[in-house]
Design an enzyme around this catalytic site. Structure first.
Site, PDB file in Angstrom:
ATOM      1  N   SER A  48       0.922  -1.140  -0.141  1.00 29.32           N
ATOM      2  CA  SER A  48       0.009  -0.149   0.116  1.00 29.32           C
ATOM      3  C   SER A  48       1.084   1.430   0.164  1.00 29.32           C
ATOM      4  O   SER A  48       2.016   1.151   0.306  1.00 29.32           O
ATOM      5  CB  SER A  48      -0.944  -0.012   1.313  1.00 29.32           C
ATOM      6  N   ASP A  81      -1.064  -1.145  -3.772  1.00 29.45           N
ATOM      7  CA  ASP A  81      -2.509  -1.026  -3.521  1.00 29.45           C
ATOM      8  C   ASP A  81      -2.832   0.443  -3.042  1.00 29.45           C
ATOM      9  O   ASP A  81      -1.974   1.262  -2.330  1.00 29.45           O
ATOM     10  CB  ASP A  81      -2.702  -1.628  -2.306  1.00 29.45           C
ATOM     11  N   HIS A  82      -3.859   1.037  -3.205  1.00 30.90           N
ATOM     12  CA  HIS A  82      -4.271   2.460  -2.883  1.00 30.90           C
ATOM     13  C   HIS A  82      -3.416   3.564  -3.337  1.00 30.90           C
ATOM     14  O   HIS A  82      -3.033   4.281  -2.231  1.00 30.90           O
ATOM     15  CB  HIS A  82      -4.562   2.463  -1.342  1.00 30.90           C
ATOM     16  N   GLU A 133     -11.631   2.405  -7.507  1.00 33.88           N
ATOM     17  CA  GLU A 133     -12.450   2.410  -6.422  1.00 33.88           C
ATOM     18  C   GLU A 133     -13.590   3.430  -6.663  1.00 33.88           C
ATOM     19  O   GLU A 133     -13.391   4.363  -7.151  1.00 33.88           O
ATOM     20  CB  GLU A 133     -11.804   2.618  -4.868  1.00 33.88           C
ATOM     21  N   HIS A 203     -12.565  -4.642  -0.500  1.00 40.25           N
ATOM     22  CA  HIS A 203     -11.575  -4.138   0.417  1.00 40.25           C
ATOM     23  C   HIS A 203     -12.183  -4.324   1.946  1.00 40.25           C
ATOM     24  O   HIS A 203     -13.448  -4.383   2.026  1.00 40.25           O
ATOM     25  CB  HIS A 203     -11.101  -2.585   0.113  1.00 40.25           C
ATOM     26  N   GLY A 204     -11.406  -4.111   2.922  1.00 40.04           N
ATOM     27  CA  GLY A 204     -11.951  -4.384   4.250  1.00 40.04           C
ATOM     28  C   GLY A 204     -12.371  -5.582   4.640  1.00 40.04           C
ATOM     29  O   GLY A 204     -13.205  -5.511   5.544  1.00 40.04           O
ATOM     30  N   ASN A 225      -9.503  -8.386  -0.584  1.00 38.95           N
ATOM     31  CA  ASN A 225      -8.185  -7.849   0.140  1.00 38.95           C
ATOM     32  C   ASN A 225      -8.286  -8.115   1.708  1.00 38.95           C
ATOM     33  O   ASN A 225      -9.253  -7.536   2.433  1.00 38.95           O
ATOM     34  CB  ASN A 225      -8.253  -6.506  -0.318  1.00 38.95           C
ATOM     35  N   THR A 228      -5.730  -5.949   7.849  1.00 35.98           N
ATOM     36  CA  THR A 228      -5.586  -5.768   9.391  1.00 35.98           C
ATOM     37  C   THR A 228      -5.627  -7.106  10.313  1.00 35.98           C
ATOM     38  O   THR A 228      -4.980  -7.231  11.296  1.00 35.98           O
ATOM     39  CB  THR A 228      -6.952  -5.098   9.864  1.00 35.98           C
TER      40      THR A 228
END
Length: 287
Positions: A48, A81-82, A133, A203-204, A225, A228
């Site tokens: 990321s 990523d991102h 996104e 995501h998340g 994805n 965490t």
């Protein structure tokens, strides 16, 4: 083996979902690749923009991930990523990364289309897979606020206008969740999958329970994805080792258990996304 293009990984993962896991340390990358080998499943190593900022540069960790991917017996891709800047996208492509997520979702729709179209056109000329996104995944509060979820008709319009290869959509998950309590809008996922002509990305996913992840795939989600959840388990393992020995100072002694915890969880996720029965589990040696 050579790096595998993301479209090939998507095809290899079907009818299950493609697992994509974020790398912060070398131990993450080693664990993820080792889990893919043990599960005999394709996987994506993701870097990321926040991780690049943490390390102060993209190249060291990216080159390590590219080498780990190339040396793995499993099909592996490396993905940025991102990314929110064209300069970071260009730097990744120059290093050999062939899959990027350009995230302009924080700006208005017209701005998102304009910026994403420019990046996608540049990447297409270089054979680079582009994810974007639409909607707002964000943190816990953003995921459930009115109006932030992805509209199917707008998603079709966005993909057509930008020419992206995959679309991250807001369907009820949220970044950085520790509790696995997110409730996905499965009906929305189904409508998006029916209308949108490119693979959908969730995501998340760390905050989504196992049953929710399986249901998301069954309703049309393609790439999942996870970040965490791996960091939580790595931290718990390291904390446990250090808590048991106040004199311990060798990082290998506490990072190895952290790496093993990440590997075990990634392998579990890969089997879950593939809907492999627990009896198929075979634990390999730690990397």
């Amino acid at each position: 083996m050579p790096l595998t293009p993301v479209p090939d990984l998507i095809a290899a993962a079907r009818p299950g979902g493609l697992g994509a896991f974020n790398v912060i340390t070398l131990e993450h990358a080693e664990a993820i690749a080792g889990a893919a080998e043990a599960a005999k499943r394709p996987v994506v190593l993701q870097l990321s923009e926040n991780t690049v900022r943490y390390h102060g540069a993209l190249a060291p960790l990216a080159l390590a991930c590219l080498r780990i991917a190339a040396d793995s017996s499993a099909p592996v891709a490396v993905h940025l990523d991102h990314a929110t800047s064209f300069d970071l996208v260009a730097a990744a492509v120059e290093l050999g990364i062939r899959s990027i997520m350009f995230d302009a979702s924080a700006i208005d729709y017209a701005g998102n289309v304009a910026a994403t179209t420019e990046v996608a056109r540049w990447c297409r000329d270089r054979g680079v897979f582009v994810e974007a996104e639409l909607g707002e995944v964000g943190g816990k509060n953003g995921a459930h606020a009115p109006g932030v979820r992805t509209d199917p008709d707008e998603a079709v319009e966005f993909v057509t206008a930008t020419g992206v290869d995959a679309l991250a959509v807001a369907v009820g998950s949220a970044h950085a969740m520790h509790a696995r309590t997110a409730e996905l809008d499965l009906e929305l996922i189904g409508r998006l999958a029916t209308k949108v002509p490119v693979p959908l990305v969730l995501h998340g996913s760390s905050g989504v329970p196992d049953t929710g992840l399986r249901a998301a795939i069954e309703h049309g989600m393609t790439k999942v994805n996870i970040a965490t959840r791996l960091n939580v388990l790595l931290s718990e393992a390291v904390r446990g080792v250090l808590g048991g020995d106040a004199e311990l100072s060798d990082p290998r002694k506490y990072l190895a258990p952290g790496r093993a915890a990440v590997r075990a969880e990634v392998e579990r996720f890969l089997r879950l996304l593939a809907d492999q029965p627990e009896s198929a589990h075979r634990q390999g040696p730690p990397r």
